[in-house]
Write an enzyme that holds these catalytic residues in place. Structure first.
Site, PDB file in Angstrom:
ATOM      1  N   CYS A 118     -38.968 -11.657 -10.309  1.00 32.46           N
ATOM      2  CA  CYS A 118     -39.951 -12.695  -9.991  1.00 32.46           C
ATOM      3  C   CYS A 118     -40.669 -12.414  -8.665  1.00 32.46           C
ATOM      4  O   CYS A 118     -41.537 -11.561  -8.599  1.00 32.46           O
ATOM      5  CB  CYS A 118     -39.302 -14.076 -10.027  1.00 32.46           C
ATOM      6  N   HIS A 229     -37.088 -14.397 -15.147  1.00 30.45           N
ATOM      7  CA  HIS A 229     -35.755 -14.471 -14.530  1.00 30.45           C
ATOM      8  C   HIS A 229     -34.693 -14.174 -15.591  1.00 30.45           C
ATOM      9  O   HIS A 229     -34.231 -15.106 -16.257  1.00 30.45           O
ATOM     10  CB  HIS A 229     -35.499 -15.872 -13.969  1.00 30.45           C
ATOM     11  N   GLU A 231     -31.659 -13.697 -15.150  1.00 31.64           N
ATOM     12  CA  GLU A 231     -30.396 -14.346 -14.755  1.00 31.64           C
ATOM     13  C   GLU A 231     -30.343 -15.822 -15.151  1.00 31.64           C
ATOM     14  O   GLU A 231     -29.270 -16.412 -15.200  1.00 31.64           O
ATOM     15  CB  GLU A 231     -30.178 -14.185 -13.239  1.00 31.64           C
TER      16      GLU A 231
END
Ligand code: MN
Length: 269
Positions: A118, A229, A231
């Site tokens: 990001c 993202h 994650e």
């Protein structure tokens, strides 16, 4: 026993805040938990890299790890790419920009792979001389919504993966090309040596890049970044692009270089 790869993660900053009751007036450096856990799902040991201080410079910090990850977070400062902020609240974090720039330069000199997430993609683009849209909604009316506070990491859009990209090689075409989207800045002009790996559909913003300057000898420094993202994504959600191939790509490059260093018995630097 093999020693797990040591992955250095560049810190996020809570700058000194006289109104904060805990560590009043002190700078806090932090790591977002799901990023650490996503890396650990690849069997690695993430460690937070502090700001260089005293005799310990960015190259010392990088010499102690095998790879570097740039987290998401605050805006990149327009001043870092030669612009004035269009609104005061878009002034970004110049301190963090300088810190991450130092870490990335040290990583490239020491041949430690770099993965940007990001803001990490935006920062890398600026480090390579590119510029950013300060706010997609204002500067590109009619484009997709790329950030929405209420839906946050549940906001998603499609991406198109470039046919000759590393991402295409990893995914072999058997996937949904859909990712989350939690950003209001985006690449305006591409940094030198960066190649587009994926774009949002249908508005065509850059969503992933690799560093591969024309005419340089391979393998050069390994640098890769995504605008989404990985994650924040549920690994069992089949409607989204799987995130393990991205992590594998980074960790394989990292392991290969560590092996090369230990085989040579000396630092590549
Ligand atoms: Mn997006």
């Amino acid at each position: 026993m093999t020693v797990p790869l040591r992955i250095g993660v560049a810190s996020c900053f809570f700058h000194a805040d006289p109104a904060r009751p805990i560590f009043k007036g002190k700078t806090l450096l932090y790591l977002e938990e799901s990023l650490a856990h996503w890396l650990m799902a690849g069997g690695v040991a993430p460690q937070l890299l502090p700001t260089p201080s005293g005799a310990v410079g960015a190259d010392d910090l990088l010499a102690g790890v095998d790879g570097l990850v740039l987290q998401g977070g605050t805006d990149v400062a327009p001043a870092s790419y030669g612009e004035a902020p269009l609104k005061p609240e878009w002034a970004g974090d110049r301190v963090r920009d300088r810190y991450e720039t130092e870490l990335v330069r040290a990583a490239m000199t020491l041949d430690r792979p770099v993965l940007g997430v990001c803001r990490g993609l935006q920062m890398l683009n600026v480090i390579f001389g590119g510029s950013l849209l300060q706010d997609i909604a204002t500067q590109c009316p009619g484009f997709l919504t790329h950030r929405e506070f209420e839906r946050y990491d549940r906001l998603q859009h499609d991406i198109a993966i470039e046919p000759d990209s590393w991402l295409a090689q990893r995914h072999l075409g058997n996937h949904r090309c859909r990712v989350n989207s939690v950003h209001h800045q985006a690449i305006k002009t591409l940094g030198r040596g960066l190649q587009v790996e994926a774009r949002s559909v249908p508005d065509g913003l850059v969503e992933a890049v690799r560093y591969e300057p024309e005419g340089t000898q391979r393998p050069g420094p390994w640098v890769y970044a995504v605008q989404w993202h990985p994650e924040f994504q549920d690994p069992d959600d089949r409607s989204l692009l799987p995130t393990a191939p991205l992590r594998e790509m980074f960790l394989e490059a990292t392991a290969k270089r560590r092996h090369r260093r230990s085989a040579g018995g000396r630092s590549v630097a």
